[in-house]
Scaffold this active site. Structure first.
Site, PDB file in Angstrom:
ATOM      1  N   SER A 142      55.946  10.154   3.517  1.00  0.00           N
ATOM      2  CA  SER A 142      57.428   9.559   3.188  1.00  0.00           C
ATOM      3  C   SER A 142      57.892   8.556   4.080  1.00  0.00           C
ATOM      4  O   SER A 142      57.492   8.551   5.261  1.00  0.00           O
ATOM      5  CB  SER A 142      58.366  10.535   2.979  1.00  0.00           C
ATOM      6  OG  SER A 142      59.829   9.817   2.529  1.00  0.00           O
ATOM      7  N   TYR A 155      64.381  16.905   5.659  1.00  0.00           N
ATOM      8  CA  TYR A 155      63.214  16.368   4.915  1.00  0.00           C
ATOM      9  C   TYR A 155      62.622  15.360   5.847  1.00  0.00           C
ATOM     10  O   TYR A 155      61.147  15.429   5.837  1.00  0.00           O
ATOM     11  CB  TYR A 155      63.635  15.689   3.744  1.00  0.00           C
ATOM     12  CG  TYR A 155      62.809  14.981   2.955  1.00  0.00           C
ATOM     13  CD1 TYR A 155      62.021  15.626   1.952  1.00  0.00           C
ATOM     14  CD2 TYR A 155      62.640  13.466   2.882  1.00  0.00           C
ATOM     15  CE1 TYR A 155      60.884  15.124   1.046  1.00  0.00           C
ATOM     16  CE2 TYR A 155      61.929  13.050   2.146  1.00  0.00           C
ATOM     17  CZ  TYR A 155      60.750  13.668   1.370  1.00  0.00           C
ATOM     18  OH  TYR A 155      59.931  13.154   0.384  1.00  0.00           O
TER      19      TYR A 155
END
Length: 258
Positions: A142, A155
């Site tokens: 990501s 995250y």
């Protein structure tokens, strides 16, 4: 070009979103795809759509954070198909929170799926690929591994770990003809995103969708098909000289957001 004829692939989280798009595209390109997912209904639907289109797919229901379940699932694929040529570690969860607002329970949940889940699949699939002396691994990273994203502490931690695991795996298995890369998407429009917005911003769905779309300099979210096409390239023979790399697919988010 980019054919996967007679290849055996595993796609974790293949029952929805990006994983479903990757599984469907790989099947259309000739691979037999095993969808690893905890959601039996979503996995069954994805398999049915692939089969209706003439592709080969199987659903394997498991929790990737449980190593014993992953071990059994990988053994099932090996026994059924005879080999494992491609592993796409796509399954993951998101979380909103800073370091002091993230509970231990939520931190552990993100870690167990996004980090340990990737490790579990690597741990079980790599011995198969070593025996074969070939294989391709693609991890879903990501942009959160590269830049600071507000309220994404756990995250971001998990995706930084995915990047590190990608580089280590690529280095450690060079001699076994195993390639490992990762993809770093910015925001991609999936049913998960719609649900995430509805849960965290009730009553402000349209406003937040527009705001999150425009956070990409290109002015929109990515599509699952766009990510799937990049995944196809990196898992194909045409990308045979590429390993140990991360590929942002981010509408300019990392380099143009200033």
């Amino acid at each position: 070009m980019f054919k996967l004829n007679n290849k055996i692939g595993i796609v974790t989280g293949g029952g929805s979103g990006i994983g479903k798009a990757i599984a469907g595209l790989f099947a259309r390109q000739g691979a037999r795809v095993f969808i690893f997912d905890i959601d039996a209904q979503g996995a069954a639907q994805a398999v049915a759509e692939i089969q209706v289109a003439g592709g080969q797919a199987d659903a394997v229901i498991l929790n990737i954070s449980n190593q014993a379940e992953v071990k059994a699932a990988v053994a099932q694929v090996k026994a059924t198909a005879g080999s494992i040529d491609i592993l796409v570690n796509n399954a993951g969860v998101a979380h909103v929170g800073t370091a002091d607002t993230t509970s231990e329970q939520d931190f552990d949940r993100v870690y167990s799926i996004n980090v340990k889940g990737v490790y579990n699949c690597l741990h079980e699939v790599l011995p198969v690929m070593k025996t074969q002396q070939h294989g391709v691994i693609l991890n879903m990273c990501s942009i959160a591994a590269w830049v600071g994203i507000t309220d994404r502490f756990a995250y971001s931690m998990s995706k930084g770990a995915v990047l590190g695991m990608t580089l280590s795996t690529a280095r450690d298995y060079l001699a076994h003809n195993i390639r490992c890369n990762c993809i770093s998407p910015a925001r991609v429009h999936t049913p998960f995103v719609d649900g995430f917005i509805a849960k965290n911003y009730p009553g402000r769905e349209a406003e937040m969708f527009d705001k999150l779309s425009k956070s990409q300099p290109i002015g929109r979210m990515g599509t699952t098909d766009e990510v799937a096409h990049l995944a196809l390239y990196l898992c194909s023979q045409e990308a045979g000289f590429i390993t140990g790399c991360d590929y942002p697919i981010d509408g300019g988010f990392i380099n143009l957001n200033n």
